[in-house]
Design a protein around this motif. Structure first.
Motif, short mmCIF file in Angstrom:
data_model
loop_
_atom_site.label_atom_id
_atom_site.label_comp_id
_atom_site.label_asym_id
_atom_site.label_seq_id
_atom_site.Cartn_x
_atom_site.Cartn_y
_atom_site.Cartn_z
N PRO A 63 0.84 -1.20 0.00
CA PRO A 63 0.00 0.00 0.00
C PRO A 63 0.87 1.25 0.00
O PRO A 63 1.98 1.25 0.58
CB PRO A 63 -0.79 -0.11 1.31
N GLU A 64 0.41 2.30 -0.64
CA GLU A 64 1.18 3.56 -0.68
C GLU A 64 1.52 4.00 0.75
O GLU A 64 0.65 4.05 1.61
CB GLU A 64 0.36 4.66 -1.36
N GLY A 65 2.76 4.31 0.98
CA GLY A 65 3.19 4.81 2.28
C GLY A 65 3.44 3.75 3.32
O GLY A 65 3.88 4.04 4.43
N SER A 66 3.17 2.51 2.99
CA SER A 66 3.37 1.43 3.96
C SER A 66 4.85 1.06 4.04
O SER A 66 5.51 0.94 3.01
CB SER A 66 2.55 0.21 3.56
N PRO A 67 5.34 0.84 5.25
CA PRO A 67 6.75 0.43 5.38
C PRO A 67 6.96 -1.06 5.12
O PRO A 67 8.11 -1.51 5.09
CB PRO A 67 7.07 0.77 6.84
N VAL A 68 5.88 -1.79 4.92
CA VAL A 68 6.01 -3.23 4.67
C VAL A 68 5.13 -3.61 3.48
O VAL A 68 4.19 -2.91 3.13
CB VAL A 68 5.61 -4.10 5.88
N SER A 69 5.45 -4.76 2.88
CA SER A 69 4.59 -5.32 1.85
C SER A 69 3.80 -6.47 2.47
O SER A 69 4.20 -7.02 3.51
CB SER A 69 5.41 -5.82 0.66
N TYR A 70 2.71 -6.83 1.81
CA TYR A 70 1.86 -7.92 2.28
C TYR A 70 1.84 -9.00 1.21
O TYR A 70 1.55 -8.71 0.05
CB TYR A 70 0.44 -7.42 2.55
N GLU A 71 2.15 -10.23 1.62
CA GLU A 71 2.12 -11.32 0.65
C GLU A 71 0.66 -11.70 0.37
O GLU A 71 -0.09 -12.04 1.29
CB GLU A 71 2.88 -12.53 1.19
N LEU A 72 0.27 -11.62 -0.89
CA LEU A 72 -1.09 -12.00 -1.29
C LEU A 72 -1.20 -13.49 -1.51
O LEU A 72 -2.25 -14.09 -1.29
CB LEU A 72 -1.48 -11.26 -2.58
N GLY A 73 -0.14 -14.09 -1.99
CA GLY A 73 -0.17 -15.52 -2.23
C GLY A 73 1.13 -15.98 -2.84
O GLY A 73 1.91 -15.19 -3.38
N ARG A 74 1.32 -17.28 -2.73
CA ARG A 74 2.55 -17.90 -3.25
C ARG A 74 2.15 -19.23 -3.84
O ARG A 74 1.38 -19.97 -3.23
CB ARG A 74 3.53 -18.09 -2.10
N PHE A 75 2.64 -19.53 -5.03
CA PHE A 75 2.27 -20.78 -5.66
C PHE A 75 3.51 -21.52 -6.13
O PHE A 75 4.35 -20.94 -6.80
CB PHE A 75 1.33 -20.53 -6.85
N GLU A 76 3.58 -22.80 -5.76
CA GLU A 76 4.71 -23.62 -6.20
C GLU A 76 4.29 -24.51 -7.36
O GLU A 76 3.23 -25.14 -7.32
CB GLU A 76 5.20 -24.49 -5.04
N PHE A 77 5.10 -24.53 -8.40
CA PHE A 77 4.86 -25.37 -9.57
C PHE A 77 5.72 -26.62 -9.39
O PHE A 77 6.94 -26.56 -9.48
CB PHE A 77 5.22 -24.60 -10.84
N SER A 78 5.05 -27.73 -9.14
CA SER A 78 5.78 -28.90 -8.65
C SER A 78 6.03 -29.98 -9.68
O SER A 78 6.85 -30.86 -9.45
CB SER A 78 5.01 -29.52 -7.47
N ALA A 79 5.30 -29.96 -10.79
CA ALA A 79 5.45 -31.04 -11.77
C ALA A 79 6.20 -30.52 -13.00
O ALA A 79 5.75 -29.60 -13.68
CB ALA A 79 4.08 -31.57 -12.17
N HIS A 80 7.35 -31.11 -13.25
CA HIS A 80 8.18 -30.68 -14.39
C HIS A 80 8.68 -31.90 -15.16
O HIS A 80 9.84 -31.97 -15.55
CB HIS A 80 9.34 -29.81 -13.91
N GLY A 81 7.79 -32.87 -15.30
CA GLY A 81 8.13 -34.04 -16.09
C GLY A 81 8.99 -35.07 -15.38
O GLY A 81 9.41 -36.05 -16.00
N GLN A 82 9.23 -34.87 -14.10
CA GLN A 82 10.04 -35.86 -13.39
C GLN A 82 9.23 -37.14 -13.17
O GLN A 82 8.02 -37.09 -13.01
CB GLN A 82 10.52 -35.29 -12.04
N SER A 83 9.92 -38.26 -13.18
CA SER A 83 9.27 -39.54 -12.89
C SER A 83 10.33 -40.59 -12.66
O SER A 83 11.52 -40.38 -12.93
CB SER A 83 8.35 -39.96 -14.05
N ALA A 84 9.87 -41.77 -12.21
CA ALA A 84 10.79 -42.88 -11.98
C ALA A 84 11.42 -43.36 -13.28
O ALA A 84 12.48 -43.98 -13.28
CB ALA A 84 10.05 -44.03 -11.29
#
Ligand code: FE
Length: 131
Positions: A63-84
């Motif tokens: 927010p304007e003038g705020s000394p900190v930021s607020y995390e809205l969300g975080r998303f991990e992308f976990s599948a990248h073709g790995q397999s046994a």
């Protein structure tokens, strides 16, 4: 180098594939849900292989003038073709795009950070006015 932020890179997303692109309206209303997306590779595709991929995207709001930021969300992308069976032999690949909804009560700046397992941390920002 003594601070992590010295390693967070930024550039024009039209010519650098690692920069997360924030899609959000320039103006929104405080009492309505605002749809915010962040995508790595919007103009130039980023690899999505077991060896080289985007691991996560996080969205912050300052927010304007705020000394900190607020995390809205975080998303991990976990599948990248790995397999046994081996690298890139798996049945799933998650792409590096995420969409959230948020109510923002004052004007400020959105920030997206993205992490590539090979090329590190990248950021971008977009201002939003709350009417
Ligand atoms: Fe990369």
């Amino acid at each position: 180098m003594s601070h992590l932020h010295e390693l967070v890179k930024s550039a024009d997303w039209k010519s650098e594939k690692h920069v997360p692109v924030i899609d959000a309206p320039d103006t929104a209303k405080a009492d309505e849900w605002t749809v915010i997306s962040a995508t790595v590779g919007k103009e130039i595709a980023h690899p999505n292989t077991t060896e080289h991929h985007i691991c996560w995207i996080a969205l912050h709001y300052a927010p304007e003038g705020s000394p900190v930021s607020y995390e809205l969300g975080r998303f991990e992308f976990s599948a990248h073709g790995q397999s046994a069976k081996g690298a890139n032999q798996g049945p799933a690949f998650t792409d590096s795009t995420v969409t959230i909804r948020a109510k923002l009560l004052s004007s400020g700046r959105l920030f997206a950070t993205a992490y590539c397992n090979i090329h590190g941390l990248w950021e971008s920002g977009k201002s939003i006015t709350i009417a």
